[in-house]
Write a protein that holds these residues in place. Structure first.
Motif, PDB file in Angstrom:
ATOM      1  N   UNK A  43      17.778  -2.492 -20.848  1.00 13.96           N
ATOM      2  CA  UNK A  43      17.696  -1.343 -19.947  1.00 13.96           C
ATOM      3  C   UNK A  43      16.302  -1.345 -19.325  1.00 13.96           C
ATOM      4  N   UNK A  44      16.252  -1.258 -18.014  1.00 13.59           N
ATOM      5  CA  UNK A  44      14.988  -1.314 -17.284  1.00 13.59           C
ATOM      6  C   UNK A  44      14.773   0.035 -16.606  1.00 13.59           C
ATOM      7  N   UNK A  45      13.685   0.696 -16.957  1.00 10.24           N
ATOM      8  CA  UNK A  45      13.467   2.065 -16.493  1.00 10.24           C
ATOM      9  C   UNK A  45      12.235   2.146 -15.588  1.00 10.24           C
ATOM     10  N   UNK A  46      12.349   3.058 -14.626  1.00  3.12           N
ATOM     11  CA  UNK A  46      11.276   3.197 -13.643  1.00  3.12           C
ATOM     12  C   UNK A  46      11.158   4.658 -13.231  1.00  3.12           C
ATOM     13  N   UNK A  47       9.923   5.186 -13.147  1.00  2.00           N
ATOM     14  CA  UNK A  47       9.758   6.579 -12.734  1.00  2.00           C
ATOM     15  C   UNK A  47      10.151   6.794 -11.271  1.00  2.00           C
ATOM     16  N   UNK A  48      10.552   8.013 -10.958  1.00  2.00           N
ATOM     17  CA  UNK A  48      10.927   8.335  -9.586  1.00  2.00           C
ATOM     18  C   UNK A  48      10.616   9.799  -9.311  1.00  2.00           C
ATOM     19  N   UNK A  49      10.686  10.167  -8.038  1.00  3.35           N
ATOM     20  CA  UNK A  49      10.627  11.572  -7.657  1.00  3.35           C
ATOM     21  C   UNK A  49      11.759  11.836  -6.673  1.00  3.35           C
ATOM     22  N   UNK A  50      12.146  13.089  -6.555  1.00  3.00           N
ATOM     23  CA  UNK A  50      13.267  13.458  -5.703  1.00  3.00           C
ATOM     24  C   UNK A  50      12.796  13.709  -4.272  1.00  3.00           C
ATOM     25  N   UNK A  51      13.453  13.051  -3.323  1.00  5.14           N
ATOM     26  CA  UNK A  51      13.144  13.229  -1.911  1.00  5.14           C
ATOM     27  C   UNK A  51      14.279  14.031  -1.265  1.00  5.14           C
ATOM     28  N   UNK A  52      13.915  15.171  -0.710  1.00  4.21           N
ATOM     29  CA  UNK A  52      14.913  16.023  -0.073  1.00  4.21           C
ATOM     30  C   UNK A  52      14.832  15.876   1.447  1.00  4.21           C
ATOM     31  N   UNK A  53      15.967  15.988   2.133  1.00  2.09           N
ATOM     32  CA  UNK A  53      15.955  15.873   3.599  1.00  2.09           C
ATOM     33  C   UNK A  53      15.040  16.927   4.215  1.00  2.09           C
ATOM     34  N   UNK A  54      14.351  16.605   5.289  1.00  2.00           N
ATOM     35  CA  UNK A  54      13.466  17.574   5.954  1.00  2.00           C
ATOM     36  C   UNK A  54      14.204  18.861   6.298  1.00  2.00           C
ATOM     37  N   UNK A  55      13.597  19.985   5.951  1.00  2.00           N
ATOM     38  CA  UNK A  55      14.175  21.276   6.281  1.00  2.00           C
ATOM     39  C   UNK A  55      15.260  21.758   5.356  1.00  2.00           C
ATOM     40  N   UNK A  56      15.624  20.940   4.362  1.00  2.00           N
ATOM     41  CA  UNK A  56      16.691  21.352   3.446  1.00  2.00           C
ATOM     42  C   UNK A  56      16.085  22.031   2.229  1.00  2.00           C
ATOM     43  N   UNK A  57      16.921  22.759   1.508  1.00  2.00           N
ATOM     44  CA  UNK A  57      16.478  23.364   0.260  1.00  2.00           C
ATOM     45  C   UNK A  57      16.498  22.301  -0.833  1.00  2.00           C
ATOM     46  N   UNK A  58      15.840  22.611  -1.940  1.00  2.67           N
ATOM     47  CA  UNK A  58      15.794  21.649  -3.037  1.00  2.67           C
ATOM     48  C   UNK A  58      17.091  21.739  -3.848  1.00  2.67           C
ATOM     49  N   UNK A  59      18.181  21.324  -3.196  1.00  2.00           N
ATOM     50  CA  UNK A  59      19.489  21.288  -3.857  1.00  2.00           C
ATOM     51  C   UNK A  59      19.449  20.268  -4.991  1.00  2.00           C
ATOM     52  N   UNK A  60      19.903  20.649  -6.197  1.00  2.00           N
ATOM     53  CA  UNK A  60      19.810  19.728  -7.340  1.00  2.00           C
ATOM     54  C   UNK A  60      20.489  18.387  -7.129  1.00  2.00           C
ATOM     55  N   UNK A  61      21.498  18.316  -6.263  1.00  2.00           N
ATOM     56  CA  UNK A  61      22.218  17.053  -6.098  1.00  2.00           C
ATOM     57  C   UNK A  61      21.983  16.404  -4.731  1.00  2.00           C
ATOM     58  N   UNK A  62      21.352  17.106  -3.820  1.00  2.00           N
ATOM     59  CA  UNK A  62      21.159  16.580  -2.470  1.00  2.00           C
ATOM     60  C   UNK A  62      19.747  15.993  -2.337  1.00  2.00           C
ATOM     61  N   UNK A  63      19.558  14.814  -2.926  1.00  2.00           N
ATOM     62  CA  UNK A  63      18.246  14.165  -2.849  1.00  2.00           C
ATOM     63  C   UNK A  63      18.425  12.653  -2.898  1.00  2.00           C
ATOM     64  N   UNK A  64      17.389  11.966  -2.451  1.00  2.00           N
ATOM     65  CA  UNK A  64      17.336  10.509  -2.608  1.00  2.00           C
ATOM     66  C   UNK A  64      16.199  10.169  -3.565  1.00  2.00           C
ATOM     67  N   UNK A  65      16.200   8.949  -4.045  1.00  2.00           N
ATOM     68  CA  UNK A  65      15.222   8.519  -5.045  1.00  2.00           C
ATOM     69  C   UNK A  65      13.975   7.992  -4.341  1.00  2.00           C
ATOM     70  N   UNK A  66      12.832   8.570  -4.663  1.00  2.00           N
ATOM     71  CA  UNK A  66      11.558   8.098  -4.137  1.00  2.00           C
ATOM     72  C   UNK A  66      10.776   7.363  -5.209  1.00  2.00           C
ATOM     73  N   UNK A  67      10.053   6.348  -4.824  1.00  2.00           N
ATOM     74  CA  UNK A  67       9.244   5.572  -5.761  1.00  2.00           C
ATOM     75  C   UNK A  67       7.761   5.824  -5.511  1.00  2.00           C
ATOM     76  N   UNK A  68       7.006   5.850  -6.591  1.00  2.00           N
ATOM     77  CA  UNK A  68       5.574   6.087  -6.507  1.00  2.00           C
ATOM     78  C   UNK A  68       4.843   4.818  -6.073  1.00  2.00           C
ATOM     79  N   UNK A  69       3.639   5.002  -5.567  1.00  2.14           N
ATOM     80  CA  UNK A  69       2.783   3.850  -5.328  1.00  2.14           C
ATOM     81  C   UNK A  69       2.429   3.242  -6.685  1.00  2.14           C
ATOM     82  N   UNK A  70       2.053   1.990  -6.689  1.00  7.36           N
ATOM     83  CA  UNK A  70       1.756   1.320  -7.955  1.00  7.36           C
ATOM     84  C   UNK A  70       0.610   2.011  -8.689  1.00  7.36           C
ATOM     85  N   UNK A  71      -0.322   2.596  -7.939  1.00  8.12           N
ATOM     86  CA  UNK A  71      -1.439   3.300  -8.562  1.00  8.12           C
ATOM     87  C   UNK A  71      -1.015   4.555  -9.305  1.00  8.12           C
TER      88      UNK A  71
END
Length: 262
Positions: A43-71
């Motif tokens: 199992x290979x795991x990687x941290x992420x953050x939730x990206x929500x569409x511009x102007x949308x509310x932070x709907x728990x299921x309406x997001x895409x996966x964002x990746x952090x910079x290596x730093x």
């Protein structure tokens, strides 16, 4: 290390990390379970953050996966590995206490002791090789980081939630006895560290656990965002002692106000 990064192939997604299937081959196979054979499923795991569409509310299921910079990604991965390291130590500590009590008691415990452990794991870096003549003094630059773990092949069970110190399962569900035992290990860890720390977010298979959280009081940020200080400070009020806690051989204080009733 080969990683299947497609979201369609993901093993799962949590609050902080995504989990992907992968294959691991090490040039020199260790004696530990991780990497002990070629093309081992992991199992290979990687941290992420939730990206929500511009102007949308932070709907728990309406997001895409964002990746952090290596730093930003590497410190998060090191923190996750550190939490796993300390959780393994705390669980080993609890088992050593349990085994000592059983060996020195005149009475045999009226239950079997479940034997579990945390996954073997390691950090992996994906490197970009610099081209000949590049001004950089380094020949390689990290591009991405991963937490690589043994693959749990059992059904994945959430035994205890991060904000709780009691089983999430009902008595009729598979794994309930293990969940009760793990709640007792929390009791042991809390008592024998003087109320400083215990493992929470117990989850995994029937023998191997993964993705723990270490809770501390006072709070220490080396254990990440899931370290909820309040869960430790209120442990004695909220923990419900079960048959494992109540066995006299463990010599644990029973929290009378919250003790289960038959």
């Amino acid at each position: 290390l080969t990683v299947q990064t497609s979201t369609d192939d993901m093993l799962g997604i949590g609050g902080f990390k995504t989990a992907h299937p992968g294959f691991l081959t090490l040039l020199s196979a260790p004696e530990t379970p991780l990497g002990s054979r070629p093309r081992q499923k992991v199992a290979v795991k990687r941290p992420f953050y939730k990206k929500y569409p511009p102007g949308s509310s932070t709907n728990p299921i309406n997001f895409s996966i964002g990746r952090y910079t290596i730093g930003d990604e590497l410190p998060k991965l090191f923190r996750e590995a550190n939490v796993l390291y300390w959780a393994r130590s705390l669980l080993t500590f609890a088992y050593e206490y349990i085994d000592h009590c059983v060996a020195n008691s005149s009475d045999t415990p009226p239950f079997d002791i479940p034997r579990l452990r945390f996954v073997e794991a390691g950090l992996a870096l994906s490197l970009d090789h610099t081209q000949p003549g590049h001004k950089s003094k380094s020949l390689t630059m990290p591009r991405a980081g991963y937490l690589v773990e043994e693959l749990i092949t059992d059904d994945f069970i959430k035994y205890i939630h991060n904000m709780d110190c009691n089983p999430m399962l009902d008595p009729y569900e598979v794994g309930y006895e293990i969940a009760e035992f793990l709640a007792c290990t929390q009791h042991i860890q809390f008592a024998k560290t003087g109320g400083l720390a215990f493992i929470s977010d117990y989850q995994g298979g029937l023998e191997i656990l993964s993705d723990p959280q270490v809770l501390t009081h006072p709070y220490d940020d080396i254990f990440g965002d899931g370290n909820i200080e309040r869960a430790v400070s209120t442990f004695e009020k909220e923990h419900k002692c079960n048959k494992f806690c109540k066995w006299s051989g463990f010599k644990l204080k029973i929290y009378e106000a919250e003790t289960e009733t038959d």
